[in-house]
Design an enzyme around this catalytic site. Structure first.
Site, PDB file in Angstrom:
ATOM      1  N   ARG A 133       0.809  -1.218   0.000  1.00 25.61           N
ATOM      2  CA  ARG A 133       0.000   0.000   0.000  1.00 25.61           C
ATOM      3  C   ARG A 133       0.852   1.283   0.000  1.00 25.61           C
ATOM      4  O   ARG A 133       0.358   2.360  -0.221  1.00 25.61           O
ATOM      5  CB  ARG A 133      -0.966  -0.010   1.198  1.00 25.61           C
ATOM      6  CG  ARG A 133      -2.060  -1.054   1.064  1.00 25.61           C
ATOM      7  CD  ARG A 133      -2.823  -1.284   2.366  1.00 25.61           C
ATOM      8  NE  ARG A 133      -2.128  -2.192   3.274  1.00 25.61           N
ATOM      9  CZ  ARG A 133      -2.588  -2.555   4.464  1.00 25.61           C
ATOM     10  NH1 ARG A 133      -3.734  -2.062   4.919  1.00 25.61           N
ATOM     11  NH2 ARG A 133      -1.905  -3.397   5.225  1.00 25.61           N
ATOM     12  N   GLY A 167       6.617  -3.298  13.174  1.00 22.57           N
ATOM     13  CA  GLY A 167       7.545  -2.307  12.613  1.00 22.57           C
ATOM     14  C   GLY A 167       6.841  -1.113  12.013  1.00 22.57           C
ATOM     15  O   GLY A 167       7.461  -0.067  11.804  1.00 22.57           O
ATOM     16  N   GLN A 227      11.930 -13.991   6.998  1.00 24.73           N
ATOM     17  CA  GLN A 227      10.675 -14.700   6.704  1.00 24.73           C
ATOM     18  C   GLN A 227      10.609 -14.760   5.177  1.00 24.73           C
ATOM     19  O   GLN A 227      10.315 -13.750   4.533  1.00 24.73           O
ATOM     20  CB  GLN A 227       9.472 -13.918   7.271  1.00 24.73           C
ATOM     21  CG  GLN A 227       8.146 -14.623   7.072  1.00 24.73           C
ATOM     22  CD  GLN A 227       6.949 -13.713   7.354  1.00 24.73           C
ATOM     23  OE1 GLN A 227       7.073 -12.489   7.438  1.00 24.73           O
ATOM     24  NE2 GLN A 227       5.776 -14.305   7.475  1.00 24.73           N
TER      25      GLN A 227
HETATM   26  C1  UD1 Z   1      -2.517  -5.696  11.573  1.00 24.64           C
HETATM   27  C2  UD1 Z   1      -3.444  -6.577  12.433  1.00 24.64           C
HETATM   28  C3  UD1 Z   1      -4.701  -5.800  12.759  1.00 24.64           C
HETATM   29  C4  UD1 Z   1      -4.338  -4.504  13.464  1.00 24.64           C
HETATM   30  C5  UD1 Z   1      -3.309  -3.697  12.658  1.00 24.64           C
HETATM   31  C6  UD1 Z   1      -2.775  -2.562  13.496  1.00 24.64           C
HETATM   32  C7  UD1 Z   1      -3.078  -8.917  11.819  1.00 24.64           C
HETATM   33  C8  UD1 Z   1      -3.597 -10.079  11.049  1.00 24.64           C
HETATM   34  N1  UD1 Z   1      -3.777  -7.785  11.709  1.00 24.64           N
HETATM   35  O1  UD1 Z   1      -3.172  -5.453  10.348  1.00 24.64           O
HETATM   36  O2  UD1 Z   1      -5.548  -6.550  13.589  1.00 24.64           O
HETATM   37  O3  UD1 Z   1      -5.495  -3.725  13.691  1.00 24.64           O
HETATM   38  O4  UD1 Z   1      -2.196  -4.514  12.281  1.00 24.64           O
HETATM   39  O5  UD1 Z   1      -1.878  -1.740  12.797  1.00 24.64           O
HETATM   40  O6  UD1 Z   1      -2.089  -9.055  12.522  1.00 24.64           O
HETATM   41  N2  UD1 Z   1       4.296  -8.589   8.646  1.00 24.64           N
HETATM   42  C9  UD1 Z   1       5.298  -9.552   8.591  1.00 24.64           C
HETATM   43  N3  UD1 Z   1       5.090 -10.701   7.897  1.00 24.64           N
HETATM   44  C10 UD1 Z   1       3.922 -10.957   7.235  1.00 24.64           C
HETATM   45  C11 UD1 Z   1       2.891  -9.994   7.303  1.00 24.64           C
HETATM   46  C12 UD1 Z   1       3.126  -8.823   8.016  1.00 24.64           C
HETATM   47  O7  UD1 Z   1       6.370  -9.367   9.176  1.00 24.64           O
HETATM   48  O8  UD1 Z   1       3.828 -12.039   6.638  1.00 24.64           O
HETATM   49  C13 UD1 Z   1       4.527  -7.347   9.408  1.00 24.64           C
HETATM   50  C14 UD1 Z   1       4.424  -6.082   8.579  1.00 24.64           C
HETATM   51  O9  UD1 Z   1       5.710  -5.705   8.085  1.00 24.64           O
HETATM   52  C15 UD1 Z   1       3.898  -5.066   9.588  1.00 24.64           C
HETATM   53  C16 UD1 Z   1       3.101  -5.884  10.556  1.00 24.64           C
HETATM   54  O10 UD1 Z   1       3.528  -7.223  10.391  1.00 24.64           O
HETATM   55  O11 UD1 Z   1       4.953  -4.421  10.272  1.00 24.64           O
HETATM   56  C17 UD1 Z   1       1.597  -5.780  10.323  1.00 24.64           C
HETATM   57  O12 UD1 Z   1       1.275  -6.215   9.012  1.00 24.64           O
HETATM   58  P1  UD1 Z   1       0.207  -5.458   8.110  1.00 24.64           P
HETATM   59  O13 UD1 Z   1       0.074  -6.215   6.848  1.00 24.64           O
HETATM   60  O14 UD1 Z   1       0.496  -4.027   8.035  1.00 24.64           O
HETATM   61  O15 UD1 Z   1      -1.114  -5.728   8.991  1.00 24.64           O
HETATM   62  P2  UD1 Z   1      -2.433  -4.856   9.032  1.00 24.64           P
HETATM   63  O16 UD1 Z   1      -3.287  -5.182   7.882  1.00 24.64           O
HETATM   64  O17 UD1 Z   1      -2.108  -3.440   9.266  1.00 24.64           O
HETATM   65 CA    CA Z   2      -0.188  -2.266   9.367  1.00 23.43          CA
END
Ligand code: UD1
Ligand code: CA
Length: 452
Positions: free
Chosen positions: A16, A101, A74
């Protein structure tokens, strides 16, 4: 707190953000998003900090590398739970705190409250007017947390819930390790959601506690450039407010950007649209003119920086007057009562006390003494196309306007260089040196007339 491991999730693709740079490396307040999170983790003195990254080469990683960080790759971004699963073999402390992060504005006090909660699993939550995009906390009628539902999976009714998951959780490591492998990916995004921990813990009759964040701004998640810009304004407002509380006068706290550490003594004034980067120290009574940019520099007591001035890696003495439109570059060092005026550029140059260079000059690789006057348009020719050379201008000398000093060269003390000179050899102290062709009048010259 000891006996704590911190895991920072930073592997998400950040689609995004519409950028090639990994999301967590985008800058907020002058440093990568993840650096803010790492600082908060360090505040807690954990046993280990694990950073989960995804981008294979993660070439920007050197910006944050440090011996106290343990980077874990990962390889496929299959979701937040899948990210934490990568750490299972390593987690060894009694408790684990999971930070995101992309949630950089967290406060230490909030984390300490979360760490104080005495449950097998605690979730940091907040109330939002527009909760769109966040996971919603689902509670039963007696207020106990039952599960978290992601936006993509929420029913219309669930979408109305304003209490959201910040992503930050705190868990007993032993239990966390048993719950993580139970998470499945049968949801709208086909991802392993960390948020499913809640329903799993509840199914095992474990108490899940919700801890409210201090404010909704500190738990903002950054997924888009618009959210990044919004978070930047929140952070800048906080920094401006800290300075106001200390007694700094800021012409407009909504028009200042501090991208590092700005330390101010008493009675400092900062006009609109100034940018501060790195570590900047402003002594008592310093005034910074509008639209100035100051980076890694010290400014002495009572010095006035006039508008549109750019200063980088410089030391400025007391009661100087710099600008408007001056550019002090790396390695500039000024004594007291020095005046640098418009369109004067300095680099690797020292100027002694009471010396002035008021207009249109370049002073590079030079050592200028005290009480020297540098006339308008004076240039130190410091570069021969291959090497840089030094210009030394001794005390009390006067350089006439539009002179070129071809380095290496020394101008003797208390001497005068005639205007328009090109000085290629050292000049004698107490003497006038003129290095230009003589003025002549051409007797038989006739003004050209245009042919019709
Ligand atoms: C996530 C939460 C949501 C919360 C929101 C708050 C989950 C499923 N959802 O959603 O409930 O309200 O954050 O900001 O956890 N990341 C990894 N590996 C992955 C996927 C993500 O390391 O495979 C890391 C991303 O870099 C990021 C964080 O995890 O720092 C959150 O991931 P993101 O995809 O932004 O989750 P949201 O949709 O924002
Ligand atoms: Ca997020």
């Amino acid at each position: 707190m000891s006996n704590l491991d911190v895991v920072i999730l930073a592997a998400g693709k950040g689609t995004r953000m519409q950028s090639k740079l990994p999301k967590v490396m985008h800058h907020l307040g002058g440093k990568p998003l993840i650096s803010h999170v790492i600082e908060r983790a360090r505040d807690l003195n954990p046993n280990a900090i694990y950073v989960i990254y995804g981008d294979k080469d993660f070439s920007s990683r050197h910006q944050i590398d440090s011996p106290d960080l343990d980077f874990i790759e990962q390889t496929k971004q299959l979701g937040t739970a899948h990210a934490v699963i990568q750490t299972i073999p390593k987690l060894s402390s009694r408790h684990t705190l999971i930070l995101y992060g992309d949630v950089p504005l967290l406060k230490k006090d909030t984390l300490l409250r979360l760490l104080d909660s005495n449950s097998p699993l605690s979730v940091l939550s907040t109330e939002l007017h527009s909760p769109k995009g966040y996971g919603r906390l689902i509670r039963n009628q007696s207020g106990q947390i039952r599960k978290i539902v992601e936006e993509a999976d929420a029913s219309e009714e669930e979408k109305l819930i304003s209490e959201v998951n910040t992503g930050i959780i705190f868990a007993q490591t032993k239990l966390l390790k048993t719950w993580l492998p139970k998470i499945e990916n049968n949801n709208a995004q086909r991802e392993y959601y960390l948020t499913d921990l809640v329903a799993i813990a509840v199914a095992e009759n474990q108490n899940v506690q919700g801890v409210l964040a201090g404010s909704h701004t500190e738990v903002m998640g950054i997924n888009t450039k618009a959210q990044l810009a919004q978070a930047e304004r929140v952070l800048q407002a906080e920094r401006a407010n800290e300075l106001l509380v200390q007694g700094v006068t800021i012409a407009d706290p909504t028009r200042i950007d501090i991208r590092g550490n700005l330390n101010c003594a008493d009675d400092v004034f900062i006009d609109i649209n100034c940018i501060f980067e790195g570590t900047v120290n402003l002594s008592t009574g310093v005034s910074i003119g509008a639209h100035s940019i100051i980076c890694d520099s010290d400014v002495g007591e009572g010095t006035q920086i006039l508008p549109y001035t750019q200063i980088d890696n410089a030391k400025i003495g007391r009661n100087c007057r710099i600008g408007p439109y001056s550019r002090l570059r790396t390695g500039t060092s000024l004594g007291e009562n020095v005046k640098i005026g418009n369109f004067v550029e300095t680099k690797k140059t020292t100027l002694g006390s009471r010396t002035s260079a008021n207009h249109l000059s370049y002073l590079g690789d030079s050592e200028v003494g005290e009480d020297v006057n540098i006339g308008a348009g004076t240039i130190t020719c410091n570069y021969d196309g291959k090497d840089k050379h030094k210009t030394i201008i001794e005390d009390k000398s006067f350089i006439g306007s539009n002179s070129s000093l071809v380095a290496p060269v020394r101008v003797g003390s208390n001497s005068v260089v005639g205007a328009g000179s090109t000085i290629t050899k050292n000049t004698e102290a107490d003497k006038l040196t003129v290095g230009r062709s003589k003025q002549i009048t051409v007797a038989k010259w006739k003004r050209p007339i245009k042919k019709t």
